[in-house]
Design a protein around this motif. Structure first.
Motif, PDB file in Angstrom:
ATOM      1  N   THR A 130       0.838  -1.202   0.000  1.00 19.08           N
ATOM      2  CA  THR A 130       0.000   0.000   0.000  1.00 19.08           C
ATOM      3  C   THR A 130       0.869   1.247   0.000  1.00 19.08           C
ATOM      4  N   ALA A 131       0.224   2.385  -0.258  1.00 17.02           N
ATOM      5  CA  ALA A 131       0.954   3.657  -0.291  1.00 17.02           C
ATOM      6  C   ALA A 131       1.445   4.060   1.089  1.00 17.02           C
ATOM      7  N   ASP A 132       0.677   3.748   2.119  1.00 18.30           N
ATOM      8  CA  ASP A 132       1.103   4.084   3.483  1.00 18.30           C
ATOM      9  C   ASP A 132       2.359   3.314   3.880  1.00 18.30           C
ATOM     10  N   GLU A 133       2.411   2.074   3.487  1.00 19.18           N
ATOM     11  CA  GLU A 133       3.598   1.270   3.807  1.00 19.18           C
ATOM     12  C   GLU A 133       4.827   1.793   3.071  1.00 19.18           C
ATOM     13  N   LYS A 134       4.644   2.272   1.843  1.00 21.55           N
ATOM     14  CA  LYS A 134       5.773   2.810   1.095  1.00 21.55           C
ATOM     15  C   LYS A 134       6.328   4.066   1.758  1.00 21.55           C
ATOM     16  N   ASP A 135       5.452   4.855   2.386  1.00 19.21           N
ATOM     17  CA  ASP A 135       5.914   6.059   3.073  1.00 19.21           C
ATOM     18  C   ASP A 135       6.649   5.743   4.369  1.00 19.21           C
ATOM     19  N   GLN A 136       6.319   4.631   4.996  1.00 18.85           N
ATOM     20  CA  GLN A 136       6.897   4.284   6.288  1.00 18.85           C
ATOM     21  C   GLN A 136       8.154   3.430   6.166  1.00 18.85           C
ATOM     22  N   ILE A 137       8.272   2.660   5.089  1.00 13.65           N
ATOM     23  CA  ILE A 137       9.400   1.753   4.927  1.00 13.65           C
ATOM     24  C   ILE A 137      10.456   2.425   4.055  1.00 13.65           C
ATOM     25  N   LEU A 138      11.733   2.207   4.402  1.00 11.49           N
ATOM     26  CA  LEU A 138      12.834   2.841   3.684  1.00 11.49           C
ATOM     27  C   LEU A 138      12.978   2.259   2.291  1.00 11.49           C
ATOM     28  N   GLY A 139      13.300   3.133   1.353  1.00  7.19           N
ATOM     29  CA  GLY A 139      13.543   2.705  -0.006  1.00  7.19           C
ATOM     30  C   GLY A 139      15.005   2.395  -0.259  1.00  7.19           C
ATOM     31  N   ARG A 140      15.402   2.376  -1.522  1.00  5.76           N
ATOM     32  CA  ARG A 140      16.762   1.986  -1.901  1.00  5.76           C
ATOM     33  C   ARG A 140      17.794   2.988  -1.395  1.00  5.76           C
ATOM     34  N   GLU A 141      17.631   4.248  -1.685  1.00 14.38           N
ATOM     35  CA  GLU A 141      18.616   5.245  -1.287  1.00 14.38           C
ATOM     36  C   GLU A 141      18.698   5.387   0.229  1.00 14.38           C
ATOM     37  N   ASP A 142      17.554   5.398   0.880  1.00 10.57           N
ATOM     38  CA  ASP A 142      17.556   5.527   2.337  1.00 10.57           C
ATOM     39  C   ASP A 142      18.205   4.308   3.006  1.00 10.57           C
ATOM     40  N   SER A 143      17.980   3.133   2.457  1.00 15.27           N
ATOM     41  CA  SER A 143      18.596   1.926   3.025  1.00 15.27           C
ATOM     42  C   SER A 143      20.110   1.973   2.881  1.00 15.27           C
ATOM     43  N   LEU A 144      20.594   2.457   1.748  1.00 15.71           N
ATOM     44  CA  LEU A 144      22.042   2.580   1.560  1.00 15.71           C
ATOM     45  C   LEU A 144      22.623   3.672   2.452  1.00 15.71           C
ATOM     46  N   LYS A 145      21.843   4.723   2.709  1.00 14.67           N
ATOM     47  CA  LYS A 145      22.301   5.757   3.649  1.00 14.67           C
ATOM     48  C   LYS A 145      22.407   5.209   5.071  1.00 14.67           C
ATOM     49  N   VAL A 146      21.450   4.392   5.464  1.00  9.40           N
ATOM     50  CA  VAL A 146      21.505   3.769   6.789  1.00  9.40           C
ATOM     51  C   VAL A 146      22.732   2.866   6.903  1.00  9.40           C
ATOM     52  N   LEU A 147      23.042   2.155   5.844  1.00  7.09           N
ATOM     53  CA  LEU A 147      24.219   1.282   5.857  1.00  7.09           C
ATOM     54  C   LEU A 147      25.506   2.098   5.976  1.00  7.09           C
ATOM     55  N   SER A 148      25.582   3.212   5.269  1.00  8.49           N
ATOM     56  CA  SER A 148      26.761   4.074   5.375  1.00  8.49           C
ATOM     57  C   SER A 148      26.873   4.688   6.774  1.00  8.49           C
ATOM     58  N   ALA A 149      25.741   5.102   7.336  1.00 10.74           N
ATOM     59  CA  ALA A 149      25.761   5.649   8.699  1.00 10.74           C
ATOM     60  C   ALA A 149      26.174   4.585   9.710  1.00 10.74           C
ATOM     61  N   SER A 150      25.778   3.354   9.480  1.00  7.16           N
ATOM     62  CA  SER A 150      26.181   2.260  10.373  1.00  7.16           C
ATOM     63  C   SER A 150      27.683   2.060  10.337  1.00  7.16           C
ATOM     64  N   ASN A 151      28.282   2.200   9.168  1.00  5.08           N
ATOM     65  CA  ASN A 151      29.738   2.102   9.074  1.00  5.08           C
ATOM     66  C   ASN A 151      30.419   3.198   9.883  1.00  5.08           C
ATOM     67  N   THR A 152      29.859   4.412   9.837  1.00  4.26           N
ATOM     68  CA  THR A 152      30.436   5.512  10.612  1.00  4.26           C
ATOM     69  C   THR A 152      30.297   5.272  12.109  1.00  4.26           C
ATOM     70  N   ILE A 153      29.135   4.798  12.531  1.00  7.69           N
ATOM     71  CA  ILE A 153      28.934   4.495  13.955  1.00  7.69           C
ATOM     72  C   ILE A 153      29.907   3.412  14.407  1.00  7.69           C
ATOM     73  N   LEU A 154      30.075   2.395  13.588  1.00 11.58           N
ATOM     74  CA  LEU A 154      30.988   1.312  13.940  1.00 11.58           C
ATOM     75  C   LEU A 154      32.428   1.811  14.020  1.00 11.58           C
ATOM     76  N   ALA A 155      32.810   2.725  13.140  1.00 14.26           N
ATOM     77  CA  ALA A 155      34.158   3.292  13.190  1.00 14.26           C
ATOM     78  C   ALA A 155      34.380   4.067  14.482  1.00 14.26           C
ATOM     79  N   LEU A 156      33.392   4.845  14.913  1.00 15.48           N
ATOM     80  CA  LEU A 156      33.513   5.585  16.168  1.00 15.48           C
ATOM     81  C   LEU A 156      33.628   4.644  17.367  1.00 15.48           C
ATOM     82  N   VAL A 157      32.877   3.563  17.335  1.00 13.37           N
ATOM     83  CA  VAL A 157      32.952   2.577  18.420  1.00 13.37           C
ATOM     84  C   VAL A 157      34.335   1.953  18.491  1.00 13.37           C
ATOM     85  N   LEU A 158      34.897   1.607  17.347  1.00 12.06           N
ATOM     86  CA  LEU A 158      36.220   0.985  17.322  1.00 12.06           C
ATOM     87  C   LEU A 158      37.312   1.959  17.759  1.00 12.06           C
ATOM     88  N   VAL A 159      37.195   3.218  17.360  1.00 10.70           N
ATOM     89  CA  VAL A 159      38.156   4.219  17.818  1.00 10.70           C
ATOM     90  C   VAL A 159      38.056   4.391  19.336  1.00 10.70           C
TER      91      VAL A 159
END
Length: 223
Positions: A130-159
């Protein structure tokens, strides 16, 4: 007995941490335009990142096995240092263990999930009905942004882990220097006391032979 900061257990912590930082740094050319660049990220960059993630996820089974072995070695080093811990181990190594577990959680919850989504090529918004689910669930670009942000968070944890281990080494080094300075001070005081005692004893021994001489002179006068 607790392991010191220069022991093999610290080596098991520092080396895997640096290994993971190297992996994250190899992904930084993909993450930087998405997270930090002021220029709008072109759509082709997401294609490059997705292709790279698919290549990583499709790597031979030996690659993830080596990665998981290195993760286990870092965890084993932390648990080894916390066996019969001292106050320093509880403070620095306990905090390092908390950060390490946070890094494992980020890896399992975000990075592994992101690799699977990129490998399948089907993201949450594409699977929504449905259209409501599309607005609430992350798409392709947002999912890749979350993955990149996770890499940054993990780098800070390791430092943070490296900073804690370096802080423990510095604290133990300072304690050792203070202990050695106190030991040398006590040793100097003991040597000074011994020299003073020997000087007083030698002075007393040189003063006592004067008595027979005086008695002999008195005997001569009486004769």
């Amino acid at each position: 007995m607790a392991f010191k900061s220069g022991s093999f257990a610290t080596f098991l912590i520092v080396c895997p941490t640096c290994f993971f930082l190297g992996i994250i740094f190899s992904l930084f050319p993909y993450d930087y335009p998405i997270l930090w660049s002021t220029i709008t990220t072109p759509a082709a960059h997401y294609d490059y990142l997705e292709a790279h993630l698919r290549f990583l996820h499709a790597s031979p089974p030996l690659i993830p096995r080596i990665l998981h072995i290195v993760i286990f070695l870092g965890l084993a080093g932390l648990l080894t240092k916390l066996y019969k811990p001292s106050e320093s181990n509880m403070l620095f190594d306990g905090a390092s263990l908390v950060l390490y577990m946070c890094g494992i959680t980020v890896y399992i919850a975000n990075i592994v999930k992101g690799l699977r989504l990129a490998s399948a090529g089907q993201y949450g918004a594409e699977l929504a009905t449905t259209a409501d689910e599309k607005d609430q669930i992350l798409g392709r670009e947002d999912s890749l942004k979350v993955l990149s942000a996770s890499n940054t968070i993990l780098a800070l944890v390791l430092v943070g882990i490296l900073v804690l281990q370096a802080g423990q080494w510095y604290a133990e080094r300072k304690d050792q220097q203070e202990f050695e300075s106190l030991g040398s001070g006590k040793k100097g005081e003991k040597e000074h006391a011994d020299s003073a005692a020997s000087a007083s004893a030698s002075g007393a021994s040189t003063a006592t032979p004067a008595k027979p001489g005086r008695q002999g002179s008195q005997r001569k006068k009486s004769n």
